[in-house]
Scaffold this motif. Structure first.
Motif, short mmCIF file in Angstrom:
data_model
loop_
_atom_site.label_atom_id
_atom_site.label_comp_id
_atom_site.label_asym_id
_atom_site.label_seq_id
_atom_site.Cartn_x
_atom_site.Cartn_y
_atom_site.Cartn_z
N ALA A 32 0.85 -1.19 0.00
CA ALA A 32 0.00 0.00 0.00
C ALA A 32 0.88 1.24 0.00
CB ALA A 32 -0.90 0.00 1.24
N ARG A 66 -8.97 -1.04 0.29
CA ARG A 66 -9.16 -1.07 1.75
C ARG A 66 -9.49 -2.49 2.21
NH1 ARG A 66 -11.89 4.11 1.90
NH2 ARG A 66 -10.21 5.62 2.18
N ALA A 86 3.59 -1.04 3.95
CA ALA A 86 3.38 0.36 3.61
C ALA A 86 4.65 0.85 2.91
CB ALA A 86 3.12 1.16 4.88
N ASP A 137 0.82 9.78 3.76
CA ASP A 137 1.61 8.71 4.38
C ASP A 137 1.22 8.54 5.85
OD1 ASP A 137 3.06 8.35 2.05
OD2 ASP A 137 4.69 9.69 2.68
N LEU A 193 -2.00 6.80 6.20
CA LEU A 193 -1.85 5.36 5.91
C LEU A 193 -1.25 4.66 7.13
CD1 LEU A 193 -1.73 2.85 4.03
CD2 LEU A 193 0.55 3.63 3.33
#
Ligand code: GDP
Length: 465
Positions: free
Chosen positions: A230, A298, A309, A322, A325
């Motif tokens: 992601a 999601r 991430a 960021d 997230l």
């Protein structure tokens, strides 16, 4: 040696995968296996007279019409020296669905019954050729997706896990013998010495704990795991996925039955079969309906075992997106990959990411130079398996949820036994818990497994195994 057959029926099934293969095998097992084979082979020699573990070239014919069906080799195994412990014949002919189905039909016409899934292995278990853990490992071996998984399954087939479990059981029997002697002959033996009783209990506890410590990694070997990459567009998610799949590509193609509309790679991280999803792919595919894409991303993140991430070292500092997230990942297992570390010093970004997600592993990587990729895969595996022993270890691995549950139950009962002993409570109470421990261990090997559980295990096998 005269056999006392446990099963009266003779069963047959195609044992090889269907498809246009060079060789195909139909397996027959049971008291009439040789008679069935004789009905399909018009030769002079009876299968019963063929020496065990030998091959003979035969023409397989339809027992009713005598039409030739295949040119094949007949492998003969005299029980109990066979896979199932029964008389077994394997017709090793040509592959291909039509040939194999015709040969199988001929076996059924010759007196065999179609085998149920897992029935050959079940007979091997019932006839004492292997225990339950070994039989389960046969299924795991057939479906293993990485070399490490295959290796673990093969070791379990050979009985390594069963041996470790049985060793612990033997140690517990020692403790039980001391306890029971003292219960049965209080006059002669007197009270059992608690220190003497506790020693084997402590030893067994160490053994059970050591097996359990491999379960985090071992179970993932069989079950695999899903990771999701992601991050904002252009941080390098696709490049990272490509780099990971280039250096750690799995032998298998992506696992069947998975959604095709997301970018997905099958990876092999530290021996674990991994399904890696790139959420960028979801967005690209669904660009016109961005909403759906985001919702899918999601959902994929929520159901992932680990989210990776991805940040861009070239940014120097975290963007607002960021931070969002990383904050959203707080409740679930995740690692942070600071990509493009070849292009910019990642130090500052690592520091600010640490402030947001202090518990996650943060790894500087470069999809371009491939630096840091193995540290990243280690971090991913560690995040999902904890500090589990397993990868590269020589100890037997616990790879099934059923075995793990049985070991946990065994440990609970064992701890209860030791606590009872420490409190100086009656020996009878300790004996109950030690019996409970043995019962739980016996569930692994099948020595004490409920019939419906055994049936369920074999029902999940594929046909012909
Ligand atoms: P995504 O949108 O997150 O999937 O990002 P891409 O994988 O498409 O990469 C975006 C851009 O970053 C491309 O031009 C890549 O060549 C570049 N890129 C990706 N990884 C690295 C890296 O490790 N180092 C450098 N210098 N560039 C990278």
């Amino acid at each position: 040696m005269a056999l006392q057959p446990v099963f009266q029926e003779t069963i047959a099934a195609v044992a090889t995968a269907t498809g246009a293969a060079g060789v195909g095998i139909v397996r027959i097992s049971g008291p009439d296996a040789f008679t069935v084979a004789d009905r399909l082979t018009s030769g002079k020699r009876a299968a019963a007279n063929q020496p065990t573990h030998t091959l003979r070239r035969v023409t397989i014919c339809d027992p009713n019409t005598q039409e030739p069906l295949d040119d094949a080799l007949l492998a003969v195994f005299h029980g109990p020296r066979s896979l199932t412990g029964e008389n077994v014949v394997e017709i090793q002919g040509h592959g291909g669905m039509v040939t194999l189905q015709r040969v199988l039909s001929a076996c059924l016409a010759g007196g065999a019954r179609a085998a149920r899934p897992g029935e050959f292995t079940e007979r091997a278990f019932r006839n004492g050729k292997m225990d339950l853990a070994q039989a389960e490992a046969v299924a795991a071996l057939v479906s293993s997706q990485t070399v490490a998984a295959q290796r673990a399954a093969l070791r379990q087939v050979s009985g390594e896990l069963s041996d470790a479990v049985n060793e612990a059981a033997v140690v517990l029997q020692e403790a039980l013998a001391l306890i029971e002697a003292s219960i049965d002959f209080p006059e002669e033996i007197g009270d059992a010495d608690p220190v003497q009783v506790d020693a084997p209990l402590a030893h067994a506890e160490t053994m059970v704990r050591s097996l359990l410590s491999t379960a985090g990694y071992g179970r993932r070997l069989q079950e695999g795991l899903t990771i999701v990459l992601a991050g904002r567009p252009n941080v390098g998610k696709s490049s990272l996925l490509n780099a990971l799949s280039g250096t750690q590509r799995a032998i298998v193609t992506p696992i069947p039955g998975t959604t095709r509309d997301i970018v997905e790679e099958a990876l092999n991280l530290q021996g674990l079969p991994v399904r890696a999803l790139d959420t960028a792919g979801i967005r690209d595919t669904f660009d016109p309906v961005e909403q759906i894409g985001v919702a899918r991303a999601r959902e994929a993140m929520r159901s992932a075992d680990v989210v990776v991430a991805v940040l861009d070292a070239a940014d120097g500092t975290l963007t607002a997106e960021d931070v969002l997230l990383l904050e959203s990942l707080a409740p679930q297992p995740h690692v942070v990959a600071v990509n493009k570390s070849d292009a910019a010093d990642p130090a500052e970004l690592i520091e600010s990411a640490t402030a947001v997600t202090p518990d996650a592993a943060i790894v500087p990587v470069s999809a371009t130079t491939q630096e840091g990729l193995s540290l990243l895969s280690e971090a991913i595996v560690r995040t999902v398996t904890g500090n589990a022993a397993g990868a590269g270890s020589d100890a037997p691995l616990v790879t099934s949820a059923r075995h793990e549950a049985a070991l946990r139950a065994a440990l609970d009962a064992l701890l209860a036994a030791r606590a009872t002993l420490a409190e100086g409570l009656p020996l009878e109470m300790i004996a109950v818990d030690v019996h409970g421990t043995l019962q739980s261990l016996g569930e692994i090997t099948g020595a004490a497994t409920r019939e419906e559980i055994i049936a369920g295990i074999f029902a999940r096998f594929c046909l012909g195994k």
